[in-house]
Design a protein around this motif. Structure first.
Motif, PDB file in Angstrom:
ATOM      1  N   TRP A 150       0.832  -1.203   0.000  1.00 50.01           N
ATOM      2  CA  TRP A 150       0.000   0.000   0.000  1.00 50.01           C
ATOM      3  C   TRP A 150       0.869   1.255   0.000  1.00 50.01           C
ATOM      4  CZ3 TRP A 150      -4.894   0.260   3.644  1.00 50.01           C
ATOM      5  CH2 TRP A 150      -5.789   1.200   3.134  1.00 50.01           C
ATOM      6  N   MET A 151       1.898   1.254   0.838  1.00 50.46           N
ATOM      7  CA  MET A 151       2.814   2.399   0.896  1.00 50.46           C
ATOM      8  C   MET A 151       3.517   2.580  -0.444  1.00 50.46           C
ATOM      9  SD  MET A 151       2.675   3.896   3.885  1.00 50.46           S
ATOM     10  CE  MET A 151       4.242   4.710   4.153  1.00 50.46           C
ATOM     11  N   GLY A 152       3.933   1.458  -1.051  1.00 48.66           N
ATOM     12  CA  GLY A 152       4.592   1.525  -2.350  1.00 48.66           C
ATOM     13  C   GLY A 152       3.675   2.070  -3.427  1.00 48.66           C
ATOM     14  N   ASN A 187      -2.909   4.974  -7.998  1.00 51.35           N
ATOM     15  CA  ASN A 187      -4.185   5.208  -7.332  1.00 51.35           C
ATOM     16  C   ASN A 187      -5.116   4.010  -7.418  1.00 51.35           C
ATOM     17  OD1 ASN A 187      -3.732   7.996  -6.531  1.00 51.35           O
ATOM     18  ND2 ASN A 187      -3.819   8.483  -8.708  1.00 51.35           N
ATOM     19  N   GLU A 188      -5.088   3.304  -8.547  1.00 46.72           N
ATOM     20  CA  GLU A 188      -5.952   2.144  -8.726  1.00 46.72           C
ATOM     21  C   GLU A 188      -5.616   1.059  -7.701  1.00 46.72           C
ATOM     22  OE1 GLU A 188      -3.920   3.404 -10.983  1.00 46.72           O
ATOM     23  OE2 GLU A 188      -5.049   4.032 -12.760  1.00 46.72           O
ATOM     24  N   THR A 189      -4.317   0.808  -7.509  1.00 48.36           N
ATOM     25  CA  THR A 189      -3.890  -0.204  -6.550  1.00 48.36           C
ATOM     26  C   THR A 189      -4.281   0.185  -5.138  1.00 48.36           C
ATOM     27  OG1 THR A 189      -2.015  -0.837  -7.947  1.00 48.36           O
ATOM     28  CG2 THR A 189      -1.882  -1.435  -5.624  1.00 48.36           C
ATOM     29  N   SER A 190      -4.075   1.448  -4.807  1.00 53.65           N
ATOM     30  CA  SER A 190      -4.410   1.934  -3.471  1.00 53.65           C
ATOM     31  C   SER A 190      -5.903   1.786  -3.181  1.00 53.65           C
ATOM     32  CB  SER A 190      -3.990   3.398  -3.329  1.00 53.65           C
ATOM     33  OG  SER A 190      -4.232   3.856  -2.016  1.00 53.65           O
ATOM     34  N   ILE A 207      -6.728  -1.992  -2.658  1.00 54.44           N
ATOM     35  CA  ILE A 207      -6.302  -2.460  -1.334  1.00 54.44           C
ATOM     36  C   ILE A 207      -7.238  -1.926  -0.259  1.00 54.44           C
ATOM     37  CG2 ILE A 207      -4.464  -2.366   0.391  1.00 54.44           C
ATOM     38  CD1 ILE A 207      -2.443  -2.300  -1.914  1.00 54.44           C
ATOM     39  N   CYS A 208      -7.584  -0.652  -0.355  1.00 52.01           N
ATOM     40  CA  CYS A 208      -8.494  -0.031   0.605  1.00 52.01           C
ATOM     41  C   CYS A 208      -9.825  -0.788   0.648  1.00 52.01           C
ATOM     42  CB  CYS A 208      -8.729   1.428   0.235  1.00 52.01           C
ATOM     43  SG  CYS A 208      -9.962   2.268   1.252  1.00 52.01           S
ATOM     44  N   VAL A 261      -5.944  -8.354  -3.273  1.00 54.84           N
ATOM     45  CA  VAL A 261      -4.728  -7.673  -2.806  1.00 54.84           C
ATOM     46  C   VAL A 261      -3.487  -8.445  -3.239  1.00 54.84           C
ATOM     47  CG1 VAL A 261      -3.415  -6.929  -0.767  1.00 54.84           C
ATOM     48  CG2 VAL A 261      -5.886  -6.578  -0.848  1.00 54.84           C
ATOM     49  N   PHE A 262      -3.565  -9.774  -3.196  1.00 55.60           N
ATOM     50  CA  PHE A 262      -2.412 -10.592  -3.578  1.00 55.60           C
ATOM     51  C   PHE A 262      -2.033 -10.388  -5.046  1.00 55.60           C
ATOM     52  CE2 PHE A 262      -3.888 -13.359   0.037  1.00 55.60           C
ATOM     53  CZ  PHE A 262      -2.805 -13.085   0.857  1.00 55.60           C
ATOM     54  N   ILE A 263      -3.030 -10.136  -5.888  1.00 58.87           N
ATOM     55  CA  ILE A 263      -2.740  -9.927  -7.314  1.00 58.87           C
ATOM     56  C   ILE A 263      -1.865  -8.696  -7.496  1.00 58.87           C
ATOM     57  CG2 ILE A 263      -3.746  -9.437  -9.591  1.00 58.87           C
ATOM     58  CD1 ILE A 263      -6.186 -11.043  -8.771  1.00 58.87           C
TER      59      ILE A 263
END
Length: 376
Positions: free
Chosen positions: A324-326, A333-336, A339-340, A360-362
């Motif tokens: 998430w930090m990365g 933004n899409e990844t964040s 995860i959220c 999240v693992f993906i």
């Protein structure tokens, strides 16, 4: 000689990638397990998936560099298998090892379109009368309601799979498509949530959609950073609150009545927090977990702590935090957002340890390879 070596390397790379994606398809086909039935033999698919992913992981291995990593991963998976008689950690480890150089976006597309086809298949089975029901009329939240479940075992089970489709769609297209298509997509996804009448599904849908709109409209990087940090703080606060059930003597719940804040929280979560607290009180928490513990709670963090253990739960939270930090640092933004969404939905569904259910693992696939290319 050099040409032959390069040709062999290319062939092995194709073989590895083919085995990896076929293994993922096996995992995809068993992903509805516990939520809906497709009439498939899950054990055969799981065994085939393990074999294919093991082949992919071995073909991807650099003996000099990767031996310590592989040894540690297989040792942990082996101990987990011996103590719990579950191959879950082995399956998860093999996917992450074999997918280190794969593209997360390609895998997400496989799971997005694959999940859409599975959901359609489950609906068709229900319509044909060979699967689950289209809707159910029962007492929910102290009153009789009609809620749609479209062939899944429960309206909340459908809502979770529909949420997965929604959040993967956001990851793939939500930040890129034109506003009118975003609006159309939001309506398409909203209607089944309303028909299923899942409070958590509707709440997270609105919450993530609001985040998408904010991030699309506000291009100020400082504002975006504040938004992402706020989401991380909220997720951390929720997790810490749930873990506080271990230490803080919250009052007994007055079912059907709201006499204090604890009652209000249980009313909102349909009694999930009370059940989770009782599960933590009545079961021993072990380092490697206890698979004999019944899945008596839908709260993902509690279920994972009890069934998978302290070590896995701590590793998962650490890896998610780092990813998430990365993502925030790289302005992904899409990844964040993805995860959220999954972190908050874990309050309502116990899917955390499963690669084929937890998106999240993906997002962790291909990260190391991508980082190395960026350095070059």
């Amino acid at each position: 000689m050099k040409d032959r070596s390069e040709k062999t390397e290319k062939t092995l790379k194709k073989l590895k990638s083919g085995a990896f994606y076929l293994g993922l398809v096996c995992e995809l086909l068993v992903s509805p397990s516990g939520f809906a039935s497709l009439g498939l033999t899950n054990q055969i698919l799981i065994a085939a998936g393990i074999a294919l992913l093991l082949l992919a992981a071995v073909l991807d291995m650099d003996i000099k560099k990767d031996l310590p990593l592989y040894s540690a991963v297989f040792a942990f998976s082996g101990i987990f298998l011996l103590l719990t008689h579950s191959a879950l950690m082995l399956r998860l480890s093999l996917v992450l090892l074999a997918g280190r150089d794969e593209c997360a976006e390609k895998v997400m597309k496989l799971y997005f379109y694959g999940t859409a086809l599975l959901t359609a298949g489950i609906l068709i089975r229900a319509l044909a009368g060979v699967g689950g029901e289209i809707f159910v009329v029962d007492n929910f939240r102290h009153t009789q309601e009609r809620r749609f479940m479209f062939g899944f075992v429960h309206p909340n089970a459908f809502s979770f799979f529909w949420f997965r489709l929604f959040i993967m769609w956001i990851y793939l297209y939500g930040m890129k498509i034109k506003g009118r298509f975003l609006g159309l997509g939001a309506v398409v996804f909203a209607l089944p949530f309303v028909l299923a009448s899942s409070k958590m599904g509707i709440a997270i849908f609105v919450y993530i959609l609001a985040g998408v709109i904010f991030l699309r409209l506000d291009k100020n990087e400082k504002h975006r950073l504040v938004y992402h940090r706020a989401q991380q703080f909220i997720a951390a606060a929720v997790i810490l609150f749930i873990l506080s059930f271990l230490f803080i003597p919250y009052p007994e719940n007055h079912a059907g009545k709201v006499e204090n804040a604890w009652d209000a929280l249980n009313e909102i979560t349909t009694g999930r927090f009370e059940i989770a607290r009782d599960a933590l009180k009545s079961n021993e928490i072990k380092l490697f977990g206890n698979r004999t513990v019944e899945e008596a709670t839908e709260v993902g963090y509690v279920n994972t702590l009890l069934r998978e253990g302290v070590i896995f739960t701590a590793l998962y939270l650490l890896l998610v935090f780092l990813r998430w930090m990365g993502a925030v640092k790289k302005k992904e933004n899409e990844t964040s957002l993805l995860i959220c969404g999954f972190m908050l939905y874990s309050v309502a569904e116990a899917f955390i340890p499963y690669f084929n259910k937890n998106g999240v693992f993906i997002t962790m696939l291909g990260v190391s390879g991508k980082d190395e290319k960026d350095k070059d």
